[in-house]
Design an enzyme around this catalytic site. Structure first.
Site, mmCIF file in Angstrom:
data_model
loop_
_atom_site.group_PDB
_atom_site.id
_atom_site.type_symbol
_atom_site.label_atom_id
_atom_site.label_comp_id
_atom_site.label_asym_id
_atom_site.label_seq_id
_atom_site.Cartn_x
_atom_site.Cartn_y
_atom_site.Cartn_z
ATOM 1 N N GLY A 12 0.807 -1.272 0.142
ATOM 2 C CA GLY A 12 -0.085 -0.062 0.058
ATOM 3 C C GLY A 12 0.804 1.204 -0.086
ATOM 4 O O GLY A 12 0.462 2.302 0.525
ATOM 5 N N ASN A 14 1.461 2.920 -2.590
ATOM 6 C CA ASN A 14 0.714 3.937 -3.634
ATOM 7 C C ASN A 14 -0.368 4.518 -2.719
ATOM 8 O O ASN A 14 -0.754 5.508 -2.994
ATOM 9 C CB ASN A 14 0.475 3.348 -4.844
ATOM 10 C CG ASN A 14 1.775 3.305 -5.718
ATOM 11 O OD1 ASN A 14 1.905 4.338 -6.419
ATOM 12 N ND2 ASN A 14 2.134 2.255 -5.817
ATOM 13 N N LEU A 91 -4.284 -6.998 -7.348
ATOM 14 C CA LEU A 91 -3.713 -7.994 -8.228
ATOM 15 C C LEU A 91 -4.878 -9.030 -8.663
ATOM 16 O O LEU A 91 -4.608 -10.219 -8.941
ATOM 17 C CB LEU A 91 -2.494 -8.750 -7.509
ATOM 18 C CG LEU A 91 -1.364 -7.768 -7.157
ATOM 19 C CD1 LEU A 91 -0.326 -8.746 -6.591
ATOM 20 C CD2 LEU A 91 -0.940 -7.004 -8.589
ATOM 21 N N ILE A 94 -10.057 -7.408 -12.721
ATOM 22 C CA ILE A 94 -11.221 -6.794 -12.693
ATOM 23 C C ILE A 94 -12.652 -7.217 -13.288
ATOM 24 O O ILE A 94 -12.475 -7.418 -14.306
ATOM 25 C CB ILE A 94 -11.099 -5.306 -13.132
ATOM 26 C CG1 ILE A 94 -9.822 -4.697 -12.205
ATOM 27 C CG2 ILE A 94 -12.414 -4.218 -12.728
ATOM 28 C CD1 ILE A 94 -10.178 -4.397 -10.589
ATOM 29 N N ASN A 108 -5.355 2.805 -13.048
ATOM 30 C CA ASN A 108 -4.424 1.660 -12.657
ATOM 31 C C ASN A 108 -2.972 2.169 -12.651
ATOM 32 O O ASN A 108 -2.601 2.935 -13.824
ATOM 33 C CB ASN A 108 -4.506 0.364 -13.624
ATOM 34 C CG ASN A 108 -3.421 -0.591 -13.180
ATOM 35 O OD1 ASN A 108 -3.377 -1.145 -11.829
ATOM 36 N ND2 ASN A 108 -2.876 -1.229 -14.029
ATOM 37 N N HIS A 110 0.713 1.316 -13.180
ATOM 38 C CA HIS A 110 1.538 -0.063 -13.523
ATOM 39 C C HIS A 110 3.094 0.316 -13.626
ATOM 40 O O HIS A 110 3.373 1.613 -14.076
ATOM 41 C CB HIS A 110 1.177 -0.209 -15.151
ATOM 42 C CG HIS A 110 1.961 -1.753 -15.621
ATOM 43 N ND1 HIS A 110 1.789 -3.092 -14.976
ATOM 44 C CD2 HIS A 110 3.087 -1.850 -16.453
ATOM 45 C CE1 HIS A 110 2.513 -3.645 -15.366
ATOM 46 N NE2 HIS A 110 3.319 -3.311 -16.313
ATOM 47 N N ASP A 151 -3.767 -3.921 -19.145
ATOM 48 C CA ASP A 151 -2.935 -2.816 -19.152
ATOM 49 C C ASP A 151 -3.148 -2.223 -20.713
ATOM 50 O O ASP A 151 -2.112 -1.777 -21.231
ATOM 51 C CB ASP A 151 -1.329 -3.096 -19.084
ATOM 52 C CG ASP A 151 -1.167 -3.927 -17.379
ATOM 53 O OD1 ASP A 151 -1.778 -3.407 -16.745
ATOM 54 O OD2 ASP A 151 -0.283 -4.854 -17.382
HETATM 55 C C1 GAR Z 1 3.182 -1.084 -7.295
HETATM 56 O O1 GAR Z 1 4.666 -0.985 -7.839
HETATM 57 C C2 GAR Z 1 2.278 -1.015 -8.437
HETATM 58 O O2 GAR Z 1 2.948 -0.222 -9.638
HETATM 59 C C3 GAR Z 1 2.391 -2.552 -8.962
HETATM 60 O O3 GAR Z 1 2.242 -3.220 -7.577
HETATM 61 C C4 GAR Z 1 2.880 -2.444 -6.674
HETATM 62 C C5 GAR Z 1 2.073 -2.448 -5.498
HETATM 63 O O4 GAR Z 1 2.947 -1.847 -4.500
HETATM 64 N N1 GAR Z 1 1.285 -2.985 -10.035
HETATM 65 C C6 GAR Z 1 1.144 -3.892 -10.872
HETATM 66 O O5 GAR Z 1 2.131 -4.426 -10.979
HETATM 67 C C7 GAR Z 1 0.012 -3.738 -11.509
HETATM 68 N N2 GAR Z 1 0.095 -4.731 -12.632
HETATM 69 P P1 GAR Z 1 1.973 -0.882 -3.162
HETATM 70 O O6 GAR Z 1 1.272 -2.009 -2.657
HETATM 71 O O7 GAR Z 1 3.309 -0.535 -2.370
HETATM 72 O O8 GAR Z 1 1.381 0.395 -3.706
#
Ligand code: GAR
Length: 210
Positions: A12, A14, A91, A94, A108, A110, A151
């Site tokens: 989390g 982000n 992950l 959807i 999203n 990525h 994506d």
């Molecule tokens: C992030 O790097 C995000 O970009 C990636 O998962 C991580 C989550 O980190 N998402 C993907 O790869 C989607 N295809 P977080 O839980 O610390 O935000």
């Protein structure tokens, strides 16, 4: 006021970047109505609770039937009154019904420059492993709207990040988060909150600030 629902599966960071950006006034006219996780152990749920944001877990373990699970996810989003759904390291695929109902209202983040290192199988550290294996010198992050593909939706913002000698997937992941993800995702939410993003023929147009 834009009501956002943030969907998470893991650490989390982000989500934290969004919470901090709202607190700092970097994102305005926006509130996080709820955080939804598929994973009861996600640290993101703790971050939500600490920030006083309603946090719910919709777990596959408890709802093994896929159709019932999809319904439960949709219900959680609707209960929160989402104007915008933000996938921040979520992950789970959807459900089509959610994509149709929230067309161009799901974004999203990525961790690569789409269309590189994206699509099925590219998530989290795997994206950075792919970039290092290919030997690219630049990678980055992308915020995009979610459509029926993986994506493939309209790109809103991208930011490049340098790959450096000696990078491991973990080091590169951290740099991409710090230099790109934690800035881009709040920026995209603020643009949407101020009605500055539109989609025309599958591409976005970002209107200048007034
Ligand atoms: C992030 O790097 C995000 O970009 C990636 O998962 C991580 C989550 O980190 N998402 C993907 O790869 C989607 N295809 P977080 O839980 O610390 O935000």
């Amino acid at each position: 006021m834009l009501n956002i629902v943030v969907m998470v599966s893991g650490g989390g960071t982000n989500l934290q970047a969004i919470i901090d950006a709202i607190d700092a006034g970097v994102i305005t006219d926006t509130r996080i109505a709820a955080v939804i996780s598929n994973n009861e152990d996600a640290y993101a749920l703790e971050r939500a609770k600490k920030a006083g944001i309603p946090a719910v877990c919709v777990s596959r373990k408890e709802i093994p039937d896929r159709a019932a699970y999809n319904q439960a996810l949709l219900a959680a989003v609707e209960d929160a009154g989402a104007d915008l759904i933000v996938l921040a390291g979520f992950l789970v695929v959807i459900p089509t019904e959610m994509i149709q109902k929230y067309r161009n209202r799901i974004i999203n983040i990525h961790p690569s420059l789409i269309p590189s290192f994206c699509g099925t199988g590219f998530y989290g550290l795997k994206v950075h492993e792919g970039a290092l294996a290919r030997g690219v010198k630049l990678t980055g992050a992308t915020v995009h709207f979610v459509d029926e593909g993986t994506d493939t939706g309209p790109i809103i913002l991208q930011k490049a990040v340098a790959v450096e000698d000696g990078d491991t997937p973990e080091i590169l992941q951290r740099r991409v988060m710090e230099e790109a993800e934690w800035k881009l995702l709040p920026q995209a939410i603020d643009l949407i909150a101020h009605h500055r993003v539109s989609v025309v023929d599958g591409r976005t147009i970002i209107r200048e600030a007034e």
